[in-house]
Scaffold this motif. Structure first.
Motif, PDB file in Angstrom:
ATOM      1  N   PHE A 157       0.903  -1.144   0.024  1.00  0.00           N
ATOM      2  CA  PHE A 157       0.066  -0.037   0.016  1.00  0.00           C
ATOM      3  C   PHE A 157       0.881   1.408   0.027  1.00  0.00           C
ATOM      4  CE2 PHE A 157      -2.325  -3.361   2.449  1.00  0.00           C
ATOM      5  CZ  PHE A 157      -3.379  -3.543   1.547  1.00  0.00           C
ATOM      6  N   PRO A 158       0.581   2.143  -0.898  1.00  0.00           N
ATOM      7  CA  PRO A 158       1.439   3.388  -0.959  1.00  0.00           C
ATOM      8  C   PRO A 158       1.680   4.371   0.194  1.00  0.00           C
ATOM      9  CG  PRO A 158      -0.434   3.638  -2.490  1.00  0.00           C
ATOM     10  CD  PRO A 158      -0.174   2.227  -1.828  1.00  0.00           C
ATOM     11  N   TYR A 159       0.373   4.524   0.898  1.00  0.00           N
ATOM     12  CA  TYR A 159       0.462   5.460   1.937  1.00  0.00           C
ATOM     13  C   TYR A 159       0.366   4.694   3.546  1.00  0.00           C
ATOM     14  CZ  TYR A 159      -0.676   8.748  -1.593  1.00  0.00           C
ATOM     15  OH  TYR A 159      -0.451   9.727  -2.555  1.00  0.00           O
ATOM     16  N   SER A 160       0.832   3.054   3.477  1.00  0.00           N
ATOM     17  CA  SER A 160       0.833   2.631   4.777  1.00  0.00           C
ATOM     18  C   SER A 160       1.925   3.085   5.668  1.00  0.00           C
ATOM     19  CB  SER A 160       0.859   1.320   4.548  1.00  0.00           C
ATOM     20  OG  SER A 160       2.333   0.930   3.749  1.00  0.00           O
ATOM     21  N   PRO A 161       3.103   3.639   5.134  1.00  0.00           N
ATOM     22  CA  PRO A 161       3.848   4.189   6.241  1.00  0.00           C
ATOM     23  C   PRO A 161       3.450   5.426   6.786  1.00  0.00           C
ATOM     24  CG  PRO A 161       5.211   3.503   4.176  1.00  0.00           C
ATOM     25  CD  PRO A 161       3.685   3.467   4.002  1.00  0.00           C
ATOM     26  N   ALA A 162       2.794   6.053   6.172  1.00  0.00           N
ATOM     27  CA  ALA A 162       2.161   7.419   6.785  1.00  0.00           C
ATOM     28  C   ALA A 162       1.035   7.166   7.695  1.00  0.00           C
ATOM     29  CB  ALA A 162       1.970   8.388   5.707  1.00  0.00           C
ATOM     30  N   THR A 163       0.271   6.346   7.277  1.00  0.00           N
ATOM     31  CA  THR A 163      -0.941   5.672   8.057  1.00  0.00           C
ATOM     32  C   THR A 163      -0.490   5.428   9.331  1.00  0.00           C
ATOM     33  OG1 THR A 163      -2.140   5.586   6.027  1.00  0.00           O
ATOM     34  CG2 THR A 163      -3.236   4.714   8.026  1.00  0.00           C
ATOM     35  N   GLY A 164       0.470   4.272   9.139  1.00  0.00           N
ATOM     36  CA  GLY A 164       1.169   3.405  10.372  1.00  0.00           C
ATOM     37  C   GLY A 164       1.778   4.543  11.241  1.00  0.00           C
ATOM     38  N   TRP A 165       2.448   5.533  10.814  1.00  0.00           N
ATOM     39  CA  TRP A 165       3.366   6.390  11.795  1.00  0.00           C
ATOM     40  C   TRP A 165       2.205   7.466  12.401  1.00  0.00           C
ATOM     41  CZ3 TRP A 165       7.702   6.980  14.064  1.00  0.00           C
ATOM     42  CH2 TRP A 165       8.844   6.067  13.290  1.00  0.00           C
ATOM     43  N   ILE A 166       1.285   7.861  11.931  1.00  0.00           N
ATOM     44  CA  ILE A 166      -0.025   8.772  12.404  1.00  0.00           C
ATOM     45  C   ILE A 166      -0.700   7.865  13.241  1.00  0.00           C
ATOM     46  CG2 ILE A 166      -2.223   9.878  11.810  1.00  0.00           C
ATOM     47  CD1 ILE A 166      -0.786  10.682   8.926  1.00  0.00           C
ATOM     48  N   LEU A 167      -1.187   6.744  13.245  1.00  0.00           N
ATOM     49  CA  LEU A 167      -1.844   5.876  13.935  1.00  0.00           C
ATOM     50  C   LEU A 167      -1.017   5.659  15.046  1.00  0.00           C
ATOM     51  CD1 LEU A 167      -4.297   4.446  14.944  1.00  0.00           C
ATOM     52  CD2 LEU A 167      -3.472   2.505  13.530  1.00  0.00           C
ATOM     53  N   GLY A 168       0.112   5.303  15.141  1.00  0.00           N
ATOM     54  CA  GLY A 168       1.109   4.982  16.237  1.00  0.00           C
ATOM     55  C   GLY A 168       1.542   6.308  16.886  1.00  0.00           C
ATOM     56  N   THR A 169       1.633   7.271  16.486  1.00  0.00           N
ATOM     57  CA  THR A 169       1.820   8.658  17.038  1.00  0.00           C
ATOM     58  C   THR A 169       0.430   8.915  18.083  1.00  0.00           C
ATOM     59  OG1 THR A 169       3.346   9.367  15.391  1.00  0.00           O
ATOM     60  CG2 THR A 169       2.328  11.007  16.942  1.00  0.00           C
ATOM     61  N   LEU A 170      -0.590   8.800  17.349  1.00  0.00           N
ATOM     62  CA  LEU A 170      -1.815   8.910  18.172  1.00  0.00           C
ATOM     63  C   LEU A 170      -1.928   8.179  19.211  1.00  0.00           C
ATOM     64  CD1 LEU A 170      -4.306   9.961  15.360  1.00  0.00           C
ATOM     65  CD2 LEU A 170      -3.439  11.526  16.862  1.00  0.00           C
ATOM     66  N   LEU A 171      -1.567   6.838  19.296  1.00  0.00           N
ATOM     67  CA  LEU A 171      -1.729   5.967  20.151  1.00  0.00           C
ATOM     68  C   LEU A 171      -0.691   5.963  21.459  1.00  0.00           C
ATOM     69  CD1 LEU A 171      -2.218   2.711  18.379  1.00  0.00           C
ATOM     70  CD2 LEU A 171      -3.855   3.466  19.796  1.00  0.00           C
ATOM     71  N   LEU A 172       0.369   6.597  21.008  1.00  0.00           N
ATOM     72  CA  LEU A 172       1.337   6.901  21.919  1.00  0.00           C
ATOM     73  C   LEU A 172       1.343   8.103  22.759  1.00  0.00           C
ATOM     74  CD1 LEU A 172       4.590   5.779  19.880  1.00  0.00           C
ATOM     75  CD2 LEU A 172       3.727   4.584  21.832  1.00  0.00           C
ATOM     76  N   LEU A 173       0.520   9.092  21.943  1.00  0.00           N
ATOM     77  CA  LEU A 173       0.211  10.196  22.805  1.00  0.00           C
ATOM     78  C   LEU A 173      -0.930  10.102  23.704  1.00  0.00           C
ATOM     79  CD1 LEU A 173       0.254  13.075  19.979  1.00  0.00           C
ATOM     80  CD2 LEU A 173       1.516  12.778  21.942  1.00  0.00           C
ATOM     81  N   GLY A 174      -1.940   9.122  23.269  1.00  0.00           N
ATOM     82  CA  GLY A 174      -3.159   8.729  23.887  1.00  0.00           C
ATOM     83  C   GLY A 174      -2.570   8.161  25.178  1.00  0.00           C
ATOM     84  N   ASN A 175      -1.679   7.131  25.217  1.00  0.00           N
ATOM     85  CA  ASN A 175      -0.853   6.465  26.297  1.00  0.00           C
ATOM     86  C   ASN A 175      -0.358   7.480  27.343  1.00  0.00           C
ATOM     87  OD1 ASN A 175       0.103   4.631  27.871  1.00  0.00           O
ATOM     88  ND2 ASN A 175       1.963   4.362  26.609  1.00  0.00           N
ATOM     89  N   SER A 176       0.286   8.487  26.646  1.00  0.00           N
ATOM     90  CA  SER A 176       0.986   9.296  27.596  1.00  0.00           C
ATOM     91  C   SER A 176      -0.100  10.239  28.323  1.00  0.00           C
ATOM     92  CB  SER A 176       1.820  10.608  26.573  1.00  0.00           C
ATOM     93  OG  SER A 176       2.881   9.815  26.172  1.00  0.00           O
ATOM     94  N   PHE A 177      -1.187  10.881  27.552  1.00  0.00           N
ATOM     95  CA  PHE A 177      -2.359  11.408  28.358  1.00  0.00           C
ATOM     96  C   PHE A 177      -2.657  10.462  29.352  1.00  0.00           C
ATOM     97  CE2 PHE A 177      -2.277  14.295  24.424  1.00  0.00           C
ATOM     98  CZ  PHE A 177      -1.594  15.151  24.877  1.00  0.00           C
ATOM     99  N   TYR A 178      -2.999   9.415  28.963  1.00  0.00           N
ATOM    100  CA  TYR A 178      -3.908   8.452  30.163  1.00  0.00           C
ATOM    101  C   TYR A 178      -3.045   8.362  31.204  1.00  0.00           C
ATOM    102  CZ  TYR A 178      -5.733   4.319  31.758  1.00  0.00           C
ATOM    103  OH  TYR A 178      -6.358   3.306  32.903  1.00  0.00           O
ATOM    104  N   THR A 179      -1.618   8.087  30.902  1.00  0.00           N
ATOM    105  CA  THR A 179      -0.794   7.891  32.265  1.00  0.00           C
ATOM    106  C   THR A 179      -0.559   9.216  32.930  1.00  0.00           C
ATOM    107  OG1 THR A 179       0.492   6.222  30.686  1.00  0.00           O
ATOM    108  CG2 THR A 179       1.696   7.217  32.674  1.00  0.00           C
ATOM    109  N   ARG A 180      -0.486  10.304  32.333  1.00  0.00           N
ATOM    110  CA  ARG A 180      -0.383  11.711  32.986  1.00  0.00           C
ATOM    111  C   ARG A 180      -1.636  11.859  34.008  1.00  0.00           C
ATOM    112  NH1 ARG A 180      -1.491  16.447  29.706  1.00  0.00           N
ATOM    113  NH2 ARG A 180      -3.015  17.030  30.992  1.00  0.00           N
TER     114      ARG A 180
END
Length: 62
Positions: free
Chosen positions: A29-52
């Motif tokens: 898929f041509p846009y899978s790296p961008a999609t993976g990075w965006i989704l991963g970043t959102l999940l990691l940010l959500g994790n940070s906010f949840y932990t905070r």
């Protein structure tokens, strides 16, 4: 406390896995790296906010 640690660990693993899968599927898929990075970043940010939020509530109770 174990449940909250499990949620934090789950969000971290999902974030890392989405980045990895996005990079692994870049030839299919041509846009899978961008999609993976965006989704991963959102999940990691959500994790940070949840932990905070959890640590903030825990410090108030003491």
């Amino acid at each position: 406390m174990k449940k909250r640690q499990g949620i934090t660990l789950l969000l971290f693993i999902l974030g890392a896995a989405s980045i990895s899968f996005g990079m692994a599927l870049k030839n299919i898929f041509p846009y899978s790296p961008a999609t993976g990075w965006i989704l991963g970043t959102l999940l990691l940010l959500g994790n940070s906010f949840y932990t905070r939020r959890y640590l903030h509530r825990r410090s108030i109770k003491k």
